[in-house]
Design an enzyme around this catalytic site. Structure first.
Site, PDB file in Angstrom:
ATOM      1  CE  LYS A 118      -3.279  -2.889   0.015  1.00 53.32           C
ATOM      2  NZ  LYS A 118      -3.860  -3.246  -1.306  1.00 53.32           N
ATOM      3  CD  GLU A 131      -4.010   6.475   4.076  1.00 56.11           C
ATOM      4  OE1 GLU A 131      -3.655   5.892   3.054  1.00 56.11           O
ATOM      5  OE2 GLU A 131      -5.172   6.393   4.529  1.00 56.11           O
ATOM      6  CG  HIS A 142     -13.158  -3.021   7.756  1.00 49.68           C
ATOM      7  ND1 HIS A 142     -13.258  -1.692   7.419  1.00 49.68           N
ATOM      8  CD2 HIS A 142     -12.540  -3.050   8.961  1.00 49.68           C
ATOM      9  CE1 HIS A 142     -12.710  -0.953   8.356  1.00 49.68           C
ATOM     10  NE2 HIS A 142     -12.268  -1.746   9.322  1.00 49.68           N
ATOM     11  NE  ARG A 164     -11.146  -8.521  -4.681  1.00 52.38           N
ATOM     12  CZ  ARG A 164     -10.737  -7.646  -3.783  1.00 52.38           C
ATOM     13  NH1 ARG A 164      -9.436  -7.442  -3.616  1.00 52.38           N
ATOM     14  NH2 ARG A 164     -11.589  -6.958  -3.061  1.00 52.38           N
TER      15      ARG A 164
HETATM   16  C1  MV4 Z   1      -9.407   5.166   6.184  1.00 50.08           C
HETATM   17  C2  MV4 Z   1     -10.508   5.789   6.804  1.00 50.08           C
HETATM   18  C3  MV4 Z   1     -10.373   7.111   7.150  1.00 50.08           C
HETATM   19  N1  MV4 Z   1      -9.231   7.759   6.915  1.00 50.08           N
HETATM   20  N2  MV4 Z   1      -8.282   5.865   5.970  1.00 50.08           N
HETATM   21  C4  MV4 Z   1     -11.199   0.767   6.057  1.00 50.08           C
HETATM   22  C5  MV4 Z   1     -10.870  -0.339   5.135  1.00 50.08           C
HETATM   23  C6  MV4 Z   1      -9.603   0.010   4.471  1.00 50.08           C
HETATM   24  N3  MV4 Z   1      -9.636  -0.360   3.089  1.00 50.08           N
HETATM   25  C7  MV4 Z   1      -9.478   1.478   4.666  1.00 50.08           C
HETATM   26  N4  MV4 Z   1     -10.462   1.868   5.607  1.00 50.08           N
HETATM   27  C8  MV4 Z   1     -10.540   3.155   6.022  1.00 50.08           C
HETATM   28  N5  MV4 Z   1      -9.438   3.892   5.798  1.00 50.08           N
HETATM   29  C9  MV4 Z   1      -8.216   7.120   6.333  1.00 50.08           C
HETATM   30  N6  MV4 Z   1      -7.077   7.786   6.124  1.00 50.08           N
HETATM   31  C10 MV4 Z   1     -11.663   5.051   7.010  1.00 50.08           C
HETATM   32  C11 MV4 Z   1     -11.676   3.709   6.639  1.00 50.08           C
HETATM   33  C12 MV4 Z   1     -12.899   3.045   6.905  1.00 50.08           C
HETATM   34  C13 MV4 Z   1     -13.696   2.565   5.875  1.00 50.08           C
HETATM   35  C14 MV4 Z   1     -13.326   2.697   4.552  1.00 50.08           C
HETATM   36  C15 MV4 Z   1     -14.106   2.234   3.553  1.00 50.08           C
HETATM   37  C16 MV4 Z   1     -15.310   1.627   3.854  1.00 50.08           C
HETATM   38  C17 MV4 Z   1     -15.707   1.485   5.152  1.00 50.08           C
HETATM   39  C18 MV4 Z   1     -14.912   1.940   6.176  1.00 50.08           C
HETATM   40  C19 MV4 Z   1     -15.324   1.781   7.493  1.00 50.08           C
HETATM   41  C20 MV4 Z   1     -14.526   2.226   8.492  1.00 50.08           C
HETATM   42  C21 MV4 Z   1     -13.306   2.839   8.203  1.00 50.08           C
END
Ligand code: MV4
Length: 504
Positions: free
Chosen positions: A118, A202, A237, A294
């Site tokens: 990442k 981040e 998630h 994918r």
């Molecule tokens: C984040 C975020 C807020 N700020 N990154 C959750 C799964 C992973 N792919 C990344 N995720 C997140 N990253 C920053 N800098 C909030 C989430 C997140 C989230 C993202 C997508 C869909 C649902 C979520 C639920 C909680 C937190």
């Protein structure tokens, strides 16, 4: 150009069947592989040939790269489709396929590796001019460095594992005092889960939308996007509902984000189907989050609004064909929603609920697609994901798509195992979902409403109308012969009562 005549599908369940359906339409023969727990699985029955590759645990069967390649060679398969999960984003497996003269249906091992890291992905996107979440572009070397970074970026921040994704190895830090322990915790979690303790930081985006763009690239260097999917309805998630177009999107934003998604894919010479994930904040600022290399679970909603068979395109570009359409040829028609049906007990902390399916009645009719693999008498094994079906509906606009989804969920009857169907019906009735005004906090925010078992006092303000309506529903239910599949409905929301009553 090498013609693909036979494909081994290195997966199980609904996605294995989904892939083989397209193979059948293209005149391509199919080979299924299965574990000892999957002898009675539908994907084994659907395939032209099927081979057992090991015991029930995934590590000894669906993740056994050598065994799968051995079956591919033995059967004379030209290509392997990995589906999603399992070996789909495993660069080593993709490499082994080509070493053995088998086409891996997906991007190159180098791109899988690059996007799997990442931090590497963030660097690549910055170079491509794609906006990324503010934060670090190198792994955190020391705890002192972490303290310095939070002073630059500003709190709150997220500490994330470089080898992570999908929420694993992630820590939210709101208070500077927590940074050192959070970096430590994220590191050890990452080491245990991925064998790699690199972490990065981040800025935390609060209440974001999760919006992803579908992209397709060919070996000639052409890349198009197939618009967005709104994936904000998630619980821990785990996605529950996806829709397209996103209610948040404007034509201008779609154009800009789509262009960035194409640039992101072009930068890495992307071949095949992929997804660029973005976080979008409430001011419509958007940031690259991750790239998935994918075919995704939720690809059917994109297929429905664009008319493109994504599996067919994956196979064609893997054969070396040039994409037969350009960006200008693509448009979104109407609205599609997908509900994921899990064998789980939504009322009991969403616990997986495997077991034997007694009866199943899948919805049909105008605008309805189900991608599933369950059948009457099938015993869902405990070893794998509890998603047994995806229900996809299409209609001319969002409101009609929601009504159609409610109708389809009403028709969907499964006995023997508990499922998420009732929970999904509640989501369709919730004000925030209906208004389209929801973000990734939706499930948490609406928890009480979504888990209510009977109408609340507020819902029952007009008892006379409701009493009359329930009597009417009971009459309908008495007319069904199968009492087990259609028990008397006793859980109607205010919306349903009124709306349907008016229609009488
Ligand atoms: C984040 C975020 C807020 N700020 N990154 C959750 C799964 C992973 N792919 C990344 N995720 C997140 N990253 C920053 N800098 C909030 C989430 C997140 C989230 C993202 C997508 C869909 C649902 C979520 C639920 C909680 C937190």
């Amino acid at each position: 150009m090498s013609k693909i005549n036979k494909i081994l599908v290195a997966n199980r369940g609904e996605i294995a069947i989904r892939i083989m359906r397209t193979c059948r339409e293209m005149g391509i023969s199919t080979v299924a592989v299965f574990s000892e727990a999957d002898r009675t699985s539908m994907h084994v029955r659907y395939a032209v040939e099927a081979y057992c590759i090991g015991p029930a645990p995934s590590a000894e069967s669906y993740l056994n790269a050598d065994k799968i390649i051995e079956v591919a060679k033995m059967t004379g398969s030209d290509a392997i489709h990995p589906g999603y999960g399992f070996l789909s984003e495993n660069a080593e497996f993709a490499r082994k396929c080509s070493k053995n003269g088998i086409i891996f249906i997906g991007p190159s091992p180098e791109v899988i590796e690059q996007m799997g890291d990442k931090i590497e992905a963030r660097k690549t996107m910055i170079k491509a001019g794609v906006p990324v979440v503010p934060g670090t572009t190198e792994s955190i070397k020391s705890e002192d460095e972490a303290v310095k970074i939070i002073n630059e970026v500003g709190l709150p921040v997220m500490v994330k594992a470089a080898a992570g994704g999908g929420g694993k190895g992630m820590r939210l830090v709101r208070d500077a005092a927590e940074i050192i322990s959070s970096v430590r915790a994220a590191r050890s979690e990452a080491l245990a889960a991925f064998g790699d303790d690199s972490v990065y930081i981040e800025k935390y985006i609060s209440s974001p939308h999760h919006i992803e763009f579908q992209i397709l690239g060919d070996q000639q260097g052409n890349v198009v996007h197939l618009f967005e999917r709104e994936c904000s309805v998630q619980r821990r998630h785990q996605k529950m509902i996806e829709e397209t177009p996103s209610p948040l999107m404007t034509p201008e934003l779609r154009k800009v984000m789509g262009q960035h998604a194409v640039e992101a894919a072009q930068t890495v010479n992307y071949v095949g189907a992929g997804t660029i994930e973005f976080l979008v904040d409430n001011n419509l600022n958007f940031y690259f989050l991750e790239m998935n290399t994918r075919l995704q679970v939720e690809h059917p909603i994109t297929e429905r609004v664009t008319g493109i068979d994504l599996v067919k395109q994956q196979i064609l570009v893997a054969e070396g064909e040039e994409l037969s359409f350009k960006q200008e040829d693509l448009f979104q028609r109407g609205h599609a929603i997908e509900c994921r049906i899990y064998a789980e007990d939504s009322d009991n902390n969403f616990m997986p609920n495997p077991g034997k399916i007694h009866n199943i009645n899948q919805p049909l009719g105008l605008g309805v697609r189900t991608d599933g693999y369950a059948y009457e008498g099938y015993e869902i094994p405990i070893y794998y994901d509890s998603m047994i079906s995806k229900l996809i509906v299409w209609a001319q606009n969002r409101d009609e798509a929601i009504e159609r989804m409610k109708r389809a969920l009403y028709e969907y009857k499964i006995t023997g195992v508990k499922t998420s169907i009732k929970f999904l019906e509640r989501i369709m009735d919730s004000g925030d979902f209906r208004s389209g005004n929801y973000d990734t906090n939706f499930i948490e925010k609406n928890h009480e409403f979504l888990l209510a078992r009977s109408p609340s006092a507020d819902d029952c303000e007009d008892m006379v109308i409701i009493a009359t309506y329930i009597e009417f529903i009971d009459q309908i239910n008495r007319s069904y012969t199968n009492k087990e599949l259609y028990p008397a409905q006793n859980r109607w929301t205010k919306y349903t009562y009124k709306k349907n009553f008016e229609r009488l």
